[in-house]
Design a protein around this motif. Structure first.
Motif, PDB file in Angstrom:
ATOM      1  N   LYS A  97       5.712   8.321   0.419  1.00 46.63           N
ATOM      2  CA  LYS A  97       5.506   7.460   1.583  1.00 46.63           C
ATOM      3  C   LYS A  97       4.996   8.292   2.766  1.00 46.63           C
ATOM      4  O   LYS A  97       4.097   7.874   3.504  1.00 46.63           O
ATOM      5  CB  LYS A  97       6.800   6.732   1.944  1.00 46.63           C
ATOM      6  CG  LYS A  97       6.588   5.785   3.119  1.00 46.63           C
ATOM      7  CD  LYS A  97       7.578   4.639   3.163  1.00 46.63           C
ATOM      8  CE  LYS A  97       7.236   3.719   4.338  1.00 46.63           C
ATOM      9  NZ  LYS A  97       8.311   2.800   4.669  1.00 46.63           N
TER      10      LYS A  97
ATOM     11  N   ILE B 142      -0.105  -1.592   1.386  1.00 48.04           N
ATOM     12  CA  ILE B 142      -1.542  -1.482   1.133  1.00 48.04           C
ATOM     13  C   ILE B 142      -2.272  -2.620   1.839  1.00 48.04           C
ATOM     14  O   ILE B 142      -3.311  -2.431   2.473  1.00 48.04           O
ATOM     15  CB  ILE B 142      -1.833  -1.504  -0.385  1.00 48.04           C
ATOM     16  CG1 ILE B 142      -1.343  -0.194  -1.014  1.00 48.04           C
ATOM     17  CG2 ILE B 142      -3.315  -1.698  -0.660  1.00 48.04           C
ATOM     18  CD1 ILE B 142      -1.364  -0.180  -2.511  1.00 48.04           C
TER      19      ILE B 142
ATOM     20  N   THR C  80       1.275   9.156   2.040  1.00 51.86           N
ATOM     21  CA  THR C  80       0.349   8.039   2.202  1.00 51.86           C
ATOM     22  C   THR C  80       0.255   7.633   3.671  1.00 51.86           C
ATOM     23  O   THR C  80      -0.820   7.290   4.150  1.00 51.86           O
ATOM     24  CB  THR C  80       0.775   6.827   1.346  1.00 51.86           C
ATOM     25  OG1 THR C  80       2.175   6.623   1.528  1.00 51.86           O
ATOM     26  CG2 THR C  80       0.476   7.036  -0.095  1.00 51.86           C
TER      27      THR C  80
ATOM     28  N   ASN D 147       7.106  -3.106   0.411  1.00 52.90           N
ATOM     29  CA  ASN D 147       6.880  -2.384  -0.827  1.00 52.90           C
ATOM     30  C   ASN D 147       5.451  -1.874  -0.737  1.00 52.90           C
ATOM     31  O   ASN D 147       4.749  -2.159   0.223  1.00 52.90           O
ATOM     32  CB  ASN D 147       7.086  -3.291  -2.042  1.00 52.90           C
ATOM     33  CG  ASN D 147       6.334  -4.599  -1.890  1.00 52.90           C
ATOM     34  OD1 ASN D 147       5.223  -4.622  -1.372  1.00 52.90           O
ATOM     35  ND2 ASN D 147       6.926  -5.689  -2.327  1.00 52.90           N
ATOM     36  N   TYR D 148       5.016  -1.116  -1.738  1.00 53.10           N
ATOM     37  CA  TYR D 148       3.699  -0.507  -1.621  1.00 53.10           C
ATOM     38  C   TYR D 148       2.599  -1.539  -1.528  1.00 53.10           C
ATOM     39  O   TYR D 148       1.616  -1.366  -0.825  1.00 53.10           O
ATOM     40  CB  TYR D 148       3.460   0.494  -2.756  1.00 53.10           C
ATOM     41  CG  TYR D 148       3.862   1.860  -2.298  1.00 53.10           C
ATOM     42  CD1 TYR D 148       3.008   2.581  -1.463  1.00 53.10           C
ATOM     43  CD2 TYR D 148       5.093   2.393  -2.584  1.00 53.10           C
ATOM     44  CE1 TYR D 148       3.377   3.792  -0.966  1.00 53.10           C
ATOM     45  CE2 TYR D 148       5.488   3.608  -2.088  1.00 53.10           C
ATOM     46  CZ  TYR D 148       4.617   4.311  -1.279  1.00 53.10           C
ATOM     47  OH  TYR D 148       4.990   5.510  -0.771  1.00 53.10           O
ATOM     48  N   TRP D 149       2.801  -2.665  -2.208  1.00 51.32           N
ATOM     49  CA  TRP D 149       1.792  -3.711  -2.193  1.00 51.32           C
ATOM     50  C   TRP D 149       1.588  -4.213  -0.765  1.00 51.32           C
ATOM     51  O   TRP D 149       0.484  -4.370  -0.278  1.00 51.32           O
ATOM     52  CB  TRP D 149       2.228  -4.819  -3.146  1.00 51.32           C
ATOM     53  CG  TRP D 149       1.241  -5.940  -3.244  1.00 51.32           C
ATOM     54  CD1 TRP D 149       1.489  -7.253  -3.016  1.00 51.32           C
ATOM     55  CD2 TRP D 149      -0.144  -5.836  -3.585  1.00 51.32           C
ATOM     56  NE1 TRP D 149       0.333  -7.990  -3.194  1.00 51.32           N
ATOM     57  CE2 TRP D 149      -0.682  -7.143  -3.545  1.00 51.32           C
ATOM     58  CE3 TRP D 149      -0.994  -4.785  -3.914  1.00 51.32           C
ATOM     59  CZ2 TRP D 149      -2.025  -7.416  -3.815  1.00 51.32           C
ATOM     60  CZ3 TRP D 149      -2.329  -5.058  -4.174  1.00 51.32           C
ATOM     61  CH2 TRP D 149      -2.829  -6.346  -4.141  1.00 51.32           C
TER      62      TRP D 149
END
Ligand code: UDP
Ligand code: MG
Length: 325
Positions: free
Chosen positions: A129, A210, A132, A205-207
C-alpha cells in the motif's frame, strides 16, 4: 465558528471512542464548535449512535444519506451543510488524531485557508500500500499541473473562502484531495504520525483505490488522451521504417513468401495499441456521460441537530409555458 465534518460508514465499533476523544479537544478551543456526522448509508448501528450523541451533546448533529454514496460524496454532503465559519474534515476511525485540531486552528488563525495534516509515517499499512500510494502521488504530479501534497489524507481545515470555493465545484467524479488543492488560496501543512485503525475494518480495497486513482488522474489531467497520440505516432513511425526495409529487401532479393511471424507481430501490436487508445477515450467519454446527466451528488434521508438546510444548487429556470393555441 468551526464545524467538524466526520463521514462514517459502518463505524459503530469505534464511534463512541471517537466522540470521547474528540469532544474534550473541542472543549479546549475558544471557537464555537459543532460536530457534523455524515452517515454514508451505514447498515449497522452507526446512525443510532449518532442520534444518541446528538441527544446528549448540543454540539453534535448529523445527516444520513439515503444510501452508501462513497466517502467523496459523503464529504461533499457534510461540507455543503456548513454555512458559517470554517470546517475540519476528519475520519471517524481515529486514524486522524483529534488532538491535532488545535494546531490546525492555530494555522487558520495565522491566516491560512487550507491547513492539511501530513503524516510522517504510515504505521500499520502494508509495504504494497505504501509503495502504490507513493507511485500514485508521483504519477499524478507528473501528469497534471496540480501539485498535491504527498502523504496527506482528507484530514484538514478549510476556511470560509475555501469552503465557498469548494461548494462551487459540483463535478460528479469527485476526487476531493485534488479539489482541495485545486482551489488554491493560502495552504500549509501540519505534521503528525498516523496511527493504525483501532477497530472496525478499512472500507478501501485495492479495487476501490484503483478506481479512485483513475478518477484522480482523469479529473485533473488529459495526458492519457495525448498518450494515445504519442504511442500511435511512435508505432506509425516504426512501422514506416520497417515497411521501407521490407520493400527494399523485396526489390533487391525478390519476394520470398514468408513473413508470417512479422505480420502477426505487427497486427497484434497495432491491435493492442488501438484497443488501449480506445479504452483511454472510453474512460473520458464515460466521465463526460455521467457528468452530462447532471444528477445530484447525494440524497439526504434524515438529519438531526442540523439547523441550516443544505445549500441548494441554483434552481433551473422553468421554460415559459406556451399558452398560445
Ligand atoms: N467512509 C465513508 N463512506 C464509504 C467508505 C468510508 O463515509 O463508502 C468513511 C469511513 O467511515 C471513515 C473514512 O471514510 O471514517 C475513511 O475510511 P477508511 O478508514 O475505510 O479508509 P482508510 O483510512 O483506509 O483510507
Ligand atoms: Mg481509515
Amino acid at each position: 465558528m468551526l464545524t467538524i465534518v466526520a463521514p462514517l460508514y459502518n463505524e459503530s465499533a469505534i464511534l463512541d471512542q471517537f466522540c470521547q476523544r474528540l469532544l474534550p479537544v473541542l472543549d479546549q478551543l475558544q471557537e464555537e464548535t459543532r460536530v457534523l456526522f455524515v452517515d454514508d448509508g451505514s447498515q449497522d448501528q452507526s446512525w443510532q449512535l449518532v442520534m444518541r450523541w446528538a441527544a446528549t451533546d448540543a454540539r453534535v448533529g448529523g445527516i444520513r444519506l439515503s444510501r452508501n454514496f462513497g466517502k467523496e460524496a459523503a464529504l461533499t454532503a457534510g461540507l455543503d451543510h456548513v454555512h458559517h465559519g470554517a470546517a475540519i474534515v476528519i475520519d471517524t476511525d481515529l486514524q486522524d488524531p483529534p488532538e491535532l485540531i488545535p494546531q490546525l486552528v492555530e494555522q487558520w488563525a495565522l491566516g491560512f485557508d487550507v491547513v492539511y495534516a501530513t503524516r510522517r509515517h504510515r504505521q500499520g499499512e502494508t509495504w504494497l500500500k505504501k509503495l502504490t500510494a507513493r507511485g500514485f502521488y508521483r504519477l499524478i504530479g507528473k501528469l497534471s499541473d496540480l501539485s498535491m501534497p504527498r502523504d496527506t489524507g482528507d484530514f484538514r481545515l478549510l476556511s470560509r473562502r475555501a469552503l465557498d470555493a469548494l461548494q462551487q465545484l459540483r463535478e460528479r467524479q469527485r476526487y476531493m484531495k485534488g479539489l482541495f488543492s485545486w482551489i488554491g488560496f493560502r495552504q500549509t501543512a501540519v505534521y503528525f504520525d498516523r496511527d493504525p485503525r483501532i477497530g472496525g475494518t478499512t472500507k478501501w480495497n485495492y479495487w476501490r483505490l484503483i478506481k479512485l486513482a483513475i478518477d484522480g488522474i482523469t479529473s485533473f489531467s488529459t495526458t492519457p488522451l495525448q498518450l494515445a497520440t504519442w504511442v500511435g505516432l511512435a508505432s506509425a513511425a516504426l512501422a514506416f521504417i520497417y515497411g521501407v526495409w521490407v520493400l527494399g529487401r523485396a526489390l533487391l532479393y525478390g519476394d520470398i513468401v514468408r513473413g508470417y511471424p512479422s505480420l502477426m507481430v505487427v497486427i497484434l501490436f497495432l491491435g493492442g495499441i488501438q484497443l488501449l487508445a480506445l479504452g483511454v477515450i472510453g474512460e473520458y467519454l464515460g466521465r463526460n456521460y455521467s457528468e452530462s446527466k447532471q444528477r445530484p451528488l447525494y440524497f439526504v434521508d434524515a438529519s438531526i441537530g442540523v439547523y441550516n438546510p443544505p445549500r441548494q444548487d441554483p434552481p433551473q429556470e422553468e421554460p415559459a409555458l406556451d399558452t398560445q393555441p
